[in-house]
Design an enzyme around this catalytic site. Structure first.
Site, PDB file in Angstrom:
ATOM      1  N   LYS A  52     -44.862 -50.405 -26.076  1.00 57.51           N
ATOM      2  CA  LYS A  52     -44.176 -50.384 -27.370  1.00 57.51           C
ATOM      3  C   LYS A  52     -42.931 -51.262 -27.373  1.00 57.51           C
ATOM      4  CE  LYS A  52     -46.889 -47.835 -29.871  1.00 57.51           C
ATOM      5  NZ  LYS A  52     -47.653 -48.505 -30.947  1.00 57.51           N
ATOM      6  N   SER A  76     -42.181 -47.234 -30.817  1.00 55.81           N
ATOM      7  CA  SER A  76     -41.981 -45.801 -30.589  1.00 55.81           C
ATOM      8  C   SER A  76     -40.604 -45.571 -29.999  1.00 55.81           C
ATOM      9  CB  SER A  76     -43.041 -45.249 -29.634  1.00 55.81           C
ATOM     10  OG  SER A  76     -42.756 -43.905 -29.268  1.00 55.81           O
ATOM     11  N   TYR A 112     -46.884 -46.179 -22.223  1.00 49.73           N
ATOM     12  CA  TYR A 112     -46.712 -46.246 -23.680  1.00 49.73           C
ATOM     13  C   TYR A 112     -45.392 -46.918 -24.038  1.00 49.73           C
ATOM     14  CZ  TYR A 112     -46.706 -44.311 -28.484  1.00 49.73           C
ATOM     15  OH  TYR A 112     -46.688 -44.136 -29.848  1.00 49.73           O
TER      16      TYR A 112
END
Length: 303
Positions: free
Chosen positions: A169, A152, A165
């Site tokens: 990632k 991401s 997150y």
């Protein structure tokens, strides 16, 4: 003939969004597909439901393709092993893993609960480990295999409120790179995609100002899951692409650079903290990367 004719592909998170688009397009490209999805919510932690994955599998079969469904969690190694066994038992082979399964639990880091950190790491990073570790020896033994993992721009560039997150990632980026390096001699490839697409995960992002509202509007109206899936299926089929980082943004495919030195300074007699602050940092400051979020790197409308 499709680019995946005769191949068997495991697609995680295949009940909706990018995962579903990957499963459908892989089938259209000739693959036999194992459609995996826990059937939980965007935040994860739910009991799960076998229905959503089976609905995608049914859609593939209705269109003349071959597919079976699986509702195990990528965060469970035992569950992932069942996915692999299902592929082998049903189709006798496995040639590629496309792994967009994910959850979001966005929160400012100073307010983040341990459970929010752990859940996101478990699904994204542990999940990427699980699906790779459970299949890597099979791929190496048959001297053929492809991983398409998902990273991401939250990790590659940064977005506020997504420390869990982003960390997961970037971990996936490191994993993919080493798997590609170690797998080169055995024709095992691994690449990652930073996707731009409107999905139910993206729909959970809070809209707090005009800039974020415009960003969400661009994603909702101009960046579709199927555009990301076209790239994912191509990478599952590619024989000579490995260790790379891509983004799919509307009809634009982006190749990212990877961390390499951009500037250095040397002091023959050695550095002291004072000299670093007075000399080294000022001389390198022009090459610093700013703290802008991903929207500052991609400020233009999608194509």
């Amino acid at each position: 003939m499709g680019v995946l004719d005769g191949k068997v592909v495991l697609v995680t998170g295949g009940a909706g969004g990018i995962g579903k688009a990957c499963a459908l397009i892989a089938a259209q490209a000739g693959a036999k597909v194992v459609v995996n999805d826990l059937g939980g919510s965007v935040a994860g932690g739910d009991v799960g439901d076998a229905g959503p994955a089976e609905a995608t599998a049914q859609e593939i079969r209705a269109a003349g393709g071959e597919a079976v469904s699986n509702s195990d969690s990528v965060s469970s190694m035992d569950g992932v092993k069942r996915m692999v066994e299902q592929a082998m038992d049903t189709y006798g082979s496995l040639n590629a893993v496309v792994n967009p399964a994910g959850i979001l639990r966005d929160k400012m880091f100073h307010k983040m609960d341990d459970s929010d950190w752990d859940a996101v790491i478990e699904v994204h990073l542990r999940g990427a480990y699980n699906v790779t570790r459970a299949t890597i020896e099979h791929f190496r033994n048959q001297e053929d295999g492809a991983y398409v993992h998902f990273t991401s721009t939250s990790g590659l560039i940064g977005n506020i409120g997504q420390a869990n997150y982003a960390a997961a990632k970037l971990g996936v980026m490191g994993l993919s790179r080493i798997v590609a390096m170690e797998g080169a001699s055995k024709n095992v490839r691994s690449n990652i995609i930073a996707p731009f697409a409107w999905t139910r995960m993206i729909a959970t992002i809070p809209v707090k100002d005009e800039a974020s509202a415009q960003r969400v509007d661009r994603m909702k109206n101009f960046m579709r899951a199927d555009q990301v899936a076209q790239l994912a299926v191509a990478l599952a089929a590619a024989k000579d692409v490995s260790g790379q980082i891509f983004a799919a943004r509307g009809n634009e495919i982006v190749l990212f650079n990877q961390p390499r030195p951009v500037r250095s300074v040397t002091k023959v007699e050695g550095w002291s903290p004072e000299a670093i602050l007075e000399q080294a940092m000022p001389s390198m400051k022009a090459a610093f990367t700013d703290l802008g979020p991903s929207a500052t790197v991609f400020p233009y409308d999608p194509i």
